[in-house]
Design a protein around this motif. Structure first.
Motif, PDB file in Angstrom:
ATOM      1  N   SER A 142       5.414   8.023 -14.998  1.00  0.00           N
ATOM      2  CA  SER A 142       5.634   7.076 -13.906  1.00  0.00           C
ATOM      3  C   SER A 142       6.973   7.335 -13.232  1.00  0.00           C
ATOM      4  O   SER A 142       7.830   8.047 -13.761  1.00  0.00           O
ATOM      5  CB  SER A 142       5.611   5.647 -14.450  1.00  0.00           C
ATOM      6  OG  SER A 142       6.756   5.416 -15.260  1.00  0.00           O
TER       7      SER A 142
ATOM      8  N   LEU B 105       2.447   7.578  -3.351  1.00  0.00           N
ATOM      9  CA  LEU B 105       1.443   6.518  -3.323  1.00  0.00           C
ATOM     10  C   LEU B 105       0.064   7.152  -3.235  1.00  0.00           C
ATOM     11  O   LEU B 105      -0.271   7.781  -2.237  1.00  0.00           O
ATOM     12  CB  LEU B 105       1.670   5.591  -2.121  1.00  0.00           C
ATOM     13  CG  LEU B 105       2.988   4.841  -2.120  1.00  0.00           C
ATOM     14  CD1 LEU B 105       3.134   4.045  -0.835  1.00  0.00           C
ATOM     15  CD2 LEU B 105       3.095   3.932  -3.324  1.00  0.00           C
TER      16      LEU B 105
ATOM     17  N   CYS C  41      -3.843   3.900  -6.443  1.00  0.00           N
ATOM     18  CA  CYS C  41      -2.842   2.852  -6.665  1.00  0.00           C
ATOM     19  C   CYS C  41      -2.915   1.779  -5.590  1.00  0.00           C
ATOM     20  O   CYS C  41      -2.811   0.583  -5.882  1.00  0.00           O
ATOM     21  CB  CYS C  41      -1.435   3.447  -6.689  1.00  0.00           C
ATOM     22  SG  CYS C  41      -1.105   4.446  -8.144  1.00  0.00           S
ATOM     23  N   VAL C  42      -3.086   2.203  -4.343  1.00  0.00           N
ATOM     24  CA  VAL C  42      -3.163   1.242  -3.243  1.00  0.00           C
ATOM     25  C   VAL C  42      -4.387   0.355  -3.404  1.00  0.00           C
ATOM     26  O   VAL C  42      -4.302  -0.870  -3.250  1.00  0.00           O
ATOM     27  CB  VAL C  42      -3.173   1.977  -1.885  1.00  0.00           C
ATOM     28  CG1 VAL C  42      -3.444   1.000  -0.742  1.00  0.00           C
ATOM     29  CG2 VAL C  42      -1.859   2.715  -1.667  1.00  0.00           C
TER      30      VAL C  42
ATOM     31  N   GLU D  42      -5.994  -0.379  -6.157  1.00  0.00           N
ATOM     32  CA  GLU D  42      -5.765  -1.251  -7.312  1.00  0.00           C
ATOM     33  C   GLU D  42      -4.867  -2.420  -6.929  1.00  0.00           C
ATOM     34  O   GLU D  42      -5.135  -3.568  -7.301  1.00  0.00           O
ATOM     35  CB  GLU D  42      -5.140  -0.444  -8.450  1.00  0.00           C
ATOM     36  CG  GLU D  42      -4.960  -1.225  -9.728  1.00  0.00           C
ATOM     37  CD  GLU D  42      -4.352  -0.358 -10.813  1.00  0.00           C
ATOM     38  OE1 GLU D  42      -3.362  -0.816 -11.421  1.00  0.00           O
ATOM     39  OE2 GLU D  42      -4.849   0.759 -11.036  1.00  0.00           O
ATOM     40  N   ASP D  43      -3.820  -2.148  -6.174  1.00  0.00           N
ATOM     41  CA  ASP D  43      -2.927  -3.220  -5.725  1.00  0.00           C
ATOM     42  C   ASP D  43      -3.648  -4.192  -4.797  1.00  0.00           C
ATOM     43  O   ASP D  43      -3.436  -5.408  -4.877  1.00  0.00           O
ATOM     44  CB  ASP D  43      -1.702  -2.640  -5.015  1.00  0.00           C
ATOM     45  CG  ASP D  43      -0.737  -1.964  -5.959  1.00  0.00           C
ATOM     46  OD1 ASP D  43      -0.877  -2.148  -7.208  1.00  0.00           O
ATOM     47  OD2 ASP D  43       0.169  -1.261  -5.484  1.00  0.00           O
ATOM     48  N   MET D  44      -4.501  -3.679  -3.943  1.00  0.00           N
ATOM     49  CA  MET D  44      -5.261  -4.554  -3.036  1.00  0.00           C
ATOM     50  C   MET D  44      -6.210  -5.462  -3.826  1.00  0.00           C
ATOM     51  O   MET D  44      -6.362  -6.646  -3.504  1.00  0.00           O
ATOM     52  CB  MET D  44      -6.026  -3.707  -2.005  1.00  0.00           C
ATOM     53  CG  MET D  44      -5.105  -3.058  -0.988  1.00  0.00           C
ATOM     54  SD  MET D  44      -5.934  -1.894   0.117  1.00  0.00           S
ATOM     55  CE  MET D  44      -7.098  -2.942   0.967  1.00  0.00           C
ATOM     56  N   GLN D  45      -6.829  -4.920  -4.857  1.00  0.00           N
ATOM     57  CA  GLN D  45      -7.713  -5.729  -5.696  1.00  0.00           C
ATOM     58  C   GLN D  45      -6.919  -6.807  -6.423  1.00  0.00           C
ATOM     59  O   GLN D  45      -7.387  -7.943  -6.561  1.00  0.00           O
ATOM     60  CB  GLN D  45      -8.447  -4.846  -6.698  1.00  0.00           C
ATOM     61  CG  GLN D  45      -9.502  -3.967  -6.059  1.00  0.00           C
ATOM     62  CD  GLN D  45     -10.110  -2.969  -7.051  1.00  0.00           C
ATOM     63  OE1 GLN D  45      -9.629  -2.790  -8.152  1.00  0.00           O
ATOM     64  NE2 GLN D  45     -11.181  -2.314  -6.612  1.00  0.00           N
ATOM     65  N   THR D  46      -5.740  -6.484  -6.876  1.00  0.00           N
ATOM     66  CA  THR D  46      -4.886  -7.453  -7.547  1.00  0.00           C
ATOM     67  C   THR D  46      -4.516  -8.585  -6.599  1.00  0.00           C
ATOM     68  O   THR D  46      -4.574  -9.769  -6.961  1.00  0.00           O
ATOM     69  CB  THR D  46      -3.593  -6.785  -8.089  1.00  0.00           C
ATOM     70  OG1 THR D  46      -3.979  -5.769  -9.008  1.00  0.00           O
ATOM     71  CG2 THR D  46      -2.690  -7.797  -8.762  1.00  0.00           C
ATOM     72  N   VAL D  47      -4.147  -8.231  -5.362  1.00  0.00           N
ATOM     73  CA  VAL D  47      -3.792  -9.241  -4.353  1.00  0.00           C
ATOM     74  C   VAL D  47      -4.999 -10.127  -4.054  1.00  0.00           C
ATOM     75  O   VAL D  47      -4.868 -11.347  -3.925  1.00  0.00           O
ATOM     76  CB  VAL D  47      -3.238  -8.576  -3.081  1.00  0.00           C
ATOM     77  CG1 VAL D  47      -3.114  -9.575  -1.950  1.00  0.00           C
ATOM     78  CG2 VAL D  47      -1.911  -7.908  -3.380  1.00  0.00           C
TER      79      VAL D  47
END
Length: 80
Positions: free
Chosen positions: A36, A65, A69-70, A72-77
């Motif tokens: 990471s 990026l 990753c993007v 996954e972050d959108m799903q989290t939001v």
């Protein structure tokens, strides 16, 4: 593991400052997506901003990026 570099690397790395070998090894592992950003910065002995600045200086890119990753972050939001 103790690594001994070939003498030819000395001429290349010395002008790049202290711990240049550690930085480039950490940056290479980060760019290969083996570690990471935080791990790479720590291995390079730098804080987040310093590591990002050196990446920009030598690779013209700080953070990597990926689409994964993007998404996954959108799903989290969306879940929030």
């Amino acid at each position: 593991m103790n690594i001994q570099l070939q003498p030819e690397f000395d001429d290349i790395l010395q002008p790049l400052g202290n711990a240049a070998a550690e930085f480039f090894l950490a940056a290479s592992l980060y760019h290969a997506r083996k570690i990471s950003f935080a791990s790479a910065a720590q291995l390079a002995g730098l804080d987040f901003e310093s590591f990002k600045s050196r990446l920009m200086e030598h690779f013209n890119q700080g953070y990597i990026l990926t689409e994964e990753c993007v998404l996954e972050d959108m799903q989290t939001v969306d879940k929030l």
